[in-house]
Design a protein around this motif. Structure first.
Motif, PDB file in Angstrom:
ATOM      1  N   LEU A 146      37.277  44.440  50.768  1.00 41.58           N
ATOM      2  CA  LEU A 146      38.372  43.593  50.281  1.00 41.58           C
ATOM      3  C   LEU A 146      37.828  42.404  49.502  1.00 41.58           C
ATOM      4  CD1 LEU A 146      41.388  42.838  50.224  1.00 41.58           C
ATOM      5  CD2 LEU A 146      41.033  41.663  52.406  1.00 41.58           C
ATOM      6  N   SER A 147      36.761  41.795  50.002  1.00 40.02           N
ATOM      7  CA  SER A 147      36.182  40.623  49.347  1.00 40.02           C
ATOM      8  C   SER A 147      35.556  40.985  48.007  1.00 40.02           C
ATOM      9  CB  SER A 147      35.125  39.980  50.254  1.00 40.02           C
ATOM     10  OG  SER A 147      35.708  39.585  51.478  1.00 40.02           O
ATOM     11  N   LEU A 148      34.821  42.094  47.959  1.00 43.24           N
ATOM     12  CA  LEU A 148      34.198  42.517  46.712  1.00 43.24           C
ATOM     13  C   LEU A 148      35.238  42.887  45.666  1.00 43.24           C
ATOM     14  CD1 LEU A 148      31.180  44.669  47.994  1.00 43.24           C
ATOM     15  CD2 LEU A 148      31.141  42.347  47.063  1.00 43.24           C
ATOM     16  N   SER A 149      36.392  43.369  46.122  1.00 39.56           N
ATOM     17  CA  SER A 149      37.444  43.731  45.171  1.00 39.56           C
ATOM     18  C   SER A 149      38.008  42.503  44.475  1.00 39.56           C
ATOM     19  CB  SER A 149      38.572  44.482  45.892  1.00 39.56           C
ATOM     20  OG  SER A 149      39.316  43.615  46.729  1.00 39.56           O
ATOM     21  N   ARG A 150      37.797  41.329  45.062  1.00 37.15           N
ATOM     22  CA  ARG A 150      38.292  40.089  44.464  1.00 37.15           C
ATOM     23  C   ARG A 150      37.305  39.483  43.478  1.00 37.15           C
ATOM     24  NH1 ARG A 150      40.543  37.643  50.176  1.00 37.15           N
ATOM     25  NH2 ARG A 150      42.572  38.670  50.152  1.00 37.15           N
TER      26      ARG A 150
ATOM     27  N   ILE B  86      36.564  37.288  55.065  1.00 36.75           N
ATOM     28  CA  ILE B  86      37.927  37.300  54.511  1.00 36.75           C
ATOM     29  C   ILE B  86      38.364  35.884  54.117  1.00 36.75           C
ATOM     30  CG2 ILE B  86      40.356  37.706  55.053  1.00 36.75           C
ATOM     31  CD1 ILE B  86      39.433  40.028  56.835  1.00 36.75           C
ATOM     32  N   ILE B  87      38.133  34.916  55.012  1.00 40.18           N
ATOM     33  CA  ILE B  87      38.541  33.535  54.736  1.00 40.18           C
ATOM     34  C   ILE B  87      37.767  32.975  53.543  1.00 40.18           C
ATOM     35  CG2 ILE B  87      38.535  31.178  55.625  1.00 40.18           C
ATOM     36  CD1 ILE B  87      39.073  32.316  58.400  1.00 40.18           C
ATOM     37  N   THR B  88      36.446  33.192  53.524  1.00 43.58           N
ATOM     38  CA  THR B  88      35.605  32.658  52.445  1.00 43.58           C
ATOM     39  C   THR B  88      36.012  33.224  51.094  1.00 43.58           C
ATOM     40  OG1 THR B  88      33.735  32.396  53.962  1.00 43.58           O
ATOM     41  CG2 THR B  88      33.253  32.408  51.602  1.00 43.58           C
TER      42      THR B  88
END
Length: 300
Positions: free
Chosen positions: A54-58, A158-160
Motif C-alpha cells: 500500500l505504501s509503495l503504491s503511493r 501505513i501512518i508514515t
C-alpha cells in the motif's frame, strides 16, 4: 495520447473512482490467471507485506504531484494518467499475490484472496487463524515481521506513508498555486487544461469560487465580487471615486489587458463573455461593458 488523458480527467470523480477500482481488480485478475504459488503467509507477515504494498503504491503518486507542472508545460499529462493506471494494476496484482498466500494458509485455497479487495471484509484475512502451525509451504519472513513487532511495523509504515503523502501533496499544491499566481504562462496552460477537461462553465465557476475577495487592484479600485453563470463571468469593481467615466477608452484598455493575459485569453478564446462592472462604494453603478474573443486580435 494527450486526448486520452483529457478524456480521463473529464470524467466525474465517481467515474474516475470506478475506473480505479476496475484497474485494481484487473491486476488481481492477472494474478489469478497466472501461475499460482504454493507458499503461505501467516497473519502478521501478511499485514506487514500489505502495508508495504500500500505504501509503495503511493510513492509514484508523490512523484506525479511533484512533476505535474512540468508535465502540463510539456503537454505530457498522458504520462501521469498512464503511470496512474499501471500503478493500480500492479497494486492489484501484488495485493492478490500476498492475499492468496494468506488464504492458502488460513483456508487451504486461493479463493478467499478475493476478500482482500473488499473494504472491511479484508480484515478477515488479517485475523483468520492458520489451518496448521506447521506447514512445509509456510514462508519464513524476518523476525521484525513477526509478532507484536510486525504489527507495530505495519502500522508505522501505513501512518508514515499516509502522512508523507499528504505533506508532499500539500507542498505540491502550494507550489502549483504559487505558479498560477506568479507565472502567467503556466496559469494560461492550467486554464486551458481546465477548459479541456471540465468545460468552460465549470472552469468559470471554479475560478469564481477560488477568488479570495476582496482583491485590491490599485489605490482606489477593489475587485469586490466575481460571479460565474454558464459561459459568462461577471466581475464587479468598487471604485473609491466620486465619479468614473466608463468610456470606450477604458473598455479598450481593459480588453487589451484581458486579451494579453494568458489565463483570461484562454477563457475568451473558449467563448467566455467577461462582464466588467464598475460601481461606487454606495453601490451606485458607474457603468459596465463586456469583453469577448472578438476584442482579441491575433497579435494580442
Amino acid at each position: 495520447m494527450e486526448d486520452w488523458a483529457i478524456a480521463y480527467y473529464s470524467l466525474r470523480s465517481e467515474q474516475q473512482t470506478a475506473m480505479s477500482i476496475g484497474f485494481v481488480l484487473l491486476g488481481g485478475l492477472l494474478f489469478a490467471i497466472s501461475k499460482k504459488g504454493v507458499w503461505e503467509l501467516e497473519r502478521t507477515p501478511y499485514f506487514v507485506y500489505s502495508a508495504i504494498i500500500l505504501s509503495l503504491s503511493r510513492l509514484p503518486v508523490v512523484i506525479i504531484w511533484l512533476t505535474y507542472p512540468w508535465m502540463v508545460r510539456n503537454n505530457s499529462t498522458w504520462v501521469i494518467v498512464l503511470q496512474t493506471v499501471l500503478i493500480m494494476i500492479v497494486f492489484g496484482y501484488l495485493l492478490a499475490l500476498v492475499a492468496a498466500a494468506r488464504s492458502r494458509n488460513a483456508f487451504g485455497s486461493n479463493w478467499m484472496a478475493i476478500v482482500a479487495f473488499i473494504p472491511l471484509a479484508n480484515f478477515w484475512l488479517v485475523f483468520a487463524r492458520p489451518r496448521s502451525e506447521y506447514s512445509p509451504a509456510l514462508l519464513s519472513p524476518p523476525a521484525f515481521m513477526r509478532g507484536e513487532i510486525g504489527v507495530i511495523l505495519a502500522i508505522a509504515v501505513i501512518i508514515t506513508s499516509t502522512v508523507a503523502g499528504r505533506v508532499v501533496a500539500g507542498l505540491a499544491q502550494s507550489d502549483a498555486e504559487r505558479l498560477v499566481n506568479t507565472d502567467p504562462e503556466y496559469s494560461g496552460l492550467m486554464t486551458r487544461r481546465l477548459i479541456q477537461t471540465r468545460g468552460l462553465p465549470q472552469t468559470l465557476k471554479q475560478i469564481a469560487d477560488n477568488v479570495s475577495l476582496p482583491v485590491s487592484i490599485d489605490e482606489v479600485t477593489v475587485l469586490s465580487t466575481v460571479v460565474a453563470l454558464d459561459n459568462e463571468l461577471f466581475r464587479t469593481f468598487t471604485v473609491d471615486m466620486e465619479d468614473l467615466v466608463v468610456d470606450d477608452y477604458l473598455r479598450r484598455d481593459t480588453a487589451d489587458f484581458l486579451c494579453k493575459h494568458p489565463s483570461m485569453r484562454e477563457l475568451l478564446l473558449a467563448g467566455a463573455k467577461i462582464h466588467e462592472i464598475f460601481s461606487a462604494k454606495d453601490r451606485h453603478r458607474f457603468g459596465q461593458f463586456t469583453v469577448t474573443s472578438d476584442d482579441c486580435s491575433v497579435e494580442s
